[in-house]
Design an enzyme around this catalytic site. Structure first.
Site: not given
Ligand SMILES: *Cc1c(COP(=O)(O)O)cnc(C)c1O
Length: 403
Positions: A244, A136, A188, A21, A216, A362, A247
């Site tokens: 979060t 899960s 995502s 990366r 998301h 990923t 985002k």
């Molecule tokens: C980005 C992400 C997280 C972590 O959130 P951050 O606030 O960036 O640490 C958790 N779950 C998913 C599905 C994510 O894409």
């Protein structure tokens, strides 16, 4: 042990697979998102960012920045401690109240990131619930996997979004055994939705708790932006909603929202909560302002969806292989790690378009892709330039057109 040779060999292994990366060094330009300045080899170049998770451009929202500045002037830079030892600021408390209200829950608990929220909440629940078994989804985010692993609870992975498989695993457990179903509302990388209502049905039938990652989804779905569970009318049926602030809300931080007894338990036992300093008060104030703006501005969500639909349509029109996604995430298939990297290098160097390549692990090998995240700050002209650049790159690298 030759440590230097060892570490170099690990790095070389990634390079030989085309998975090493390289970060683009950017200065995002406040007031001009998605425009940014890229710093490379002592020079600068303008770029348009097409892969940000600041889905609504809230990182440059005037109310958010005003709250940020005001709270920094009021309280200084840092929180001054963990939440337990002098770090609980009135701005944290106000934000937790706002988040609880957003999700229609009794309480919310703030963490320094969404990652820490998942890791801490799941490890705490899995450890404390006696003889807990965790179900899960196969595509769950690494933060949940790590939380579950750390709990040492028995874990069963159900095939992605496969309700029959989940039911089979639930039915195999004694009805009285504590169970936790862990899943996401928007996955995502493919942009598909989790079947929240159906999973809640199963949870009720088999006496399980539900834990939903809405990272998301929050800000983006539902009448007030509380997420896909709000859109689907099932928010009250999900036991623990995790989200979060980094985002759609454009700041930083993570949280869980749930019944007061659950939040209080995680607050009291969660190691990633107890032993880590609190977010800066200005961050909490900015996030709180962002939640308030996003809640009360449905037009942001409408424009966001319109932008995503318009981009998907345009990509199809130009015969670019956009992958089917019902959400705001727009993946474009490349199918090869090396060419995925070359395509994004070309976009950046020759067209000033920044898209990070998405490669294994990923996504599965053979499904390497570009992941586009159109937002209300991407206009028609920028979209037009994007598809023109993609078309040129597709031609140069002889990539597959849309079927
Ligand atoms: C980005 C992400 C997280 C972590 O959130 P951050 O606030 O960036 O640490 C958790 N779950 C998913 C599905 C994510 O894409």
């Amino acid at each position: 042990m030759d440590y230097a040779a060892f570490f170099q060999s690990r790095i070389d292994a990634l390079k030989s697979e085309g998975r090493y990366r390289v970060f683009a060094e950017l200065a995002r330009r406040n007031g001009a998102f998605p425009a940014a300045t890229r710093y490379v080899d002592g020079e600068t170049a303008p770029v348009t960012v097409w892969c940000s998770n600041d889905y609504l451009g809230m990182g440059q929202n005037a109310d958010v920045l005003a709250a940020f500045h005001a709270a920094a002037d009021e309280c200084g830079a840092g929180a001054g401690g963990t939440r337990n030892i002098s770090g609980t600021n009135r701005h944290h408390v106000a934000l937790e109240r706002e988040l609880a209200s957003l999700h229609g829950k009794e309480a919310a608990l703030l963490f320094t990131s969404g990652y820490v929220a998942n890791q801490t909440a799941l490890s705490t629940l899995g450890t404390l619930l006696p003889d807990c078994v965790i179900l899960s989804d196969a595509l769950n985010h690494n933060s949940m996997i790590e939380g579950i692993r750390h709990s040492r609870a028995e874990k069963h992975i159900f095939r992605h979004n496969d309700l029959a498989h989940l039911e089979e695993l639930l039915a195999a457990q004694p009805i009285d055994r504590p169970k936790l179903i862990v899943f996401e509302s928007v996955y995502s990388m493919d942009g598909d939705f989790g079947p929240i209502a159906e999973i809640c049905d199963l949870a009720e039938r088999y006496n399980a708790l539900t834990y939903l990652d809405e990272v998301h989804g929050v800000g983006l779905y539902g009448a007030t932006g509380a997420g896909v569970a709000e859109r689907d009318g099932v928010m009250d049926r999900v036991d623990i909603i995790q989200g979060t602030l980094a985002k759609a809300f454009g700041v930083i931080g993570g949280y869980v929202a749930a019944r007061a007894d659950i939040c209080d338990t995680i607050r009291s036992y969660g190691q990633g909560f107890i032993f880590s300093s609190a977010l800066p008060p200005a961050v909490a104030a900015a996030a709180c302002a962002s939640v308030k703006v996003v809640r009360s501005t449905p037009s942001l969500r409408e424009t966001h969806q319109e932008r995503a639909a318009t981009l998907k349509h345009l990509l199809l029109e130009w015969r670019l292989p956009v992958m089917r996604s019902p959400s705001h995430i727009v993946p474009v298939l490349v199918g090869d790690a090396e060419r995925c990297k070359r395509a994004t290098d070309m976009l950046l160097e020759d067209f000033g378009i920044y898209i990070q390549p998405i490669n294994y692990p990923t996504v599965p090998r053979g499904t390497e892709r570009l992941r586009l995240t159109p937002s209300p700050v991407h206009d028609d002209l920028q979209m037009r330039r994007l598809v023109e650049a993609l078309t040129a790159v597709w031609r140069r690298l002889d990539l597959q057109a849309a079927a």
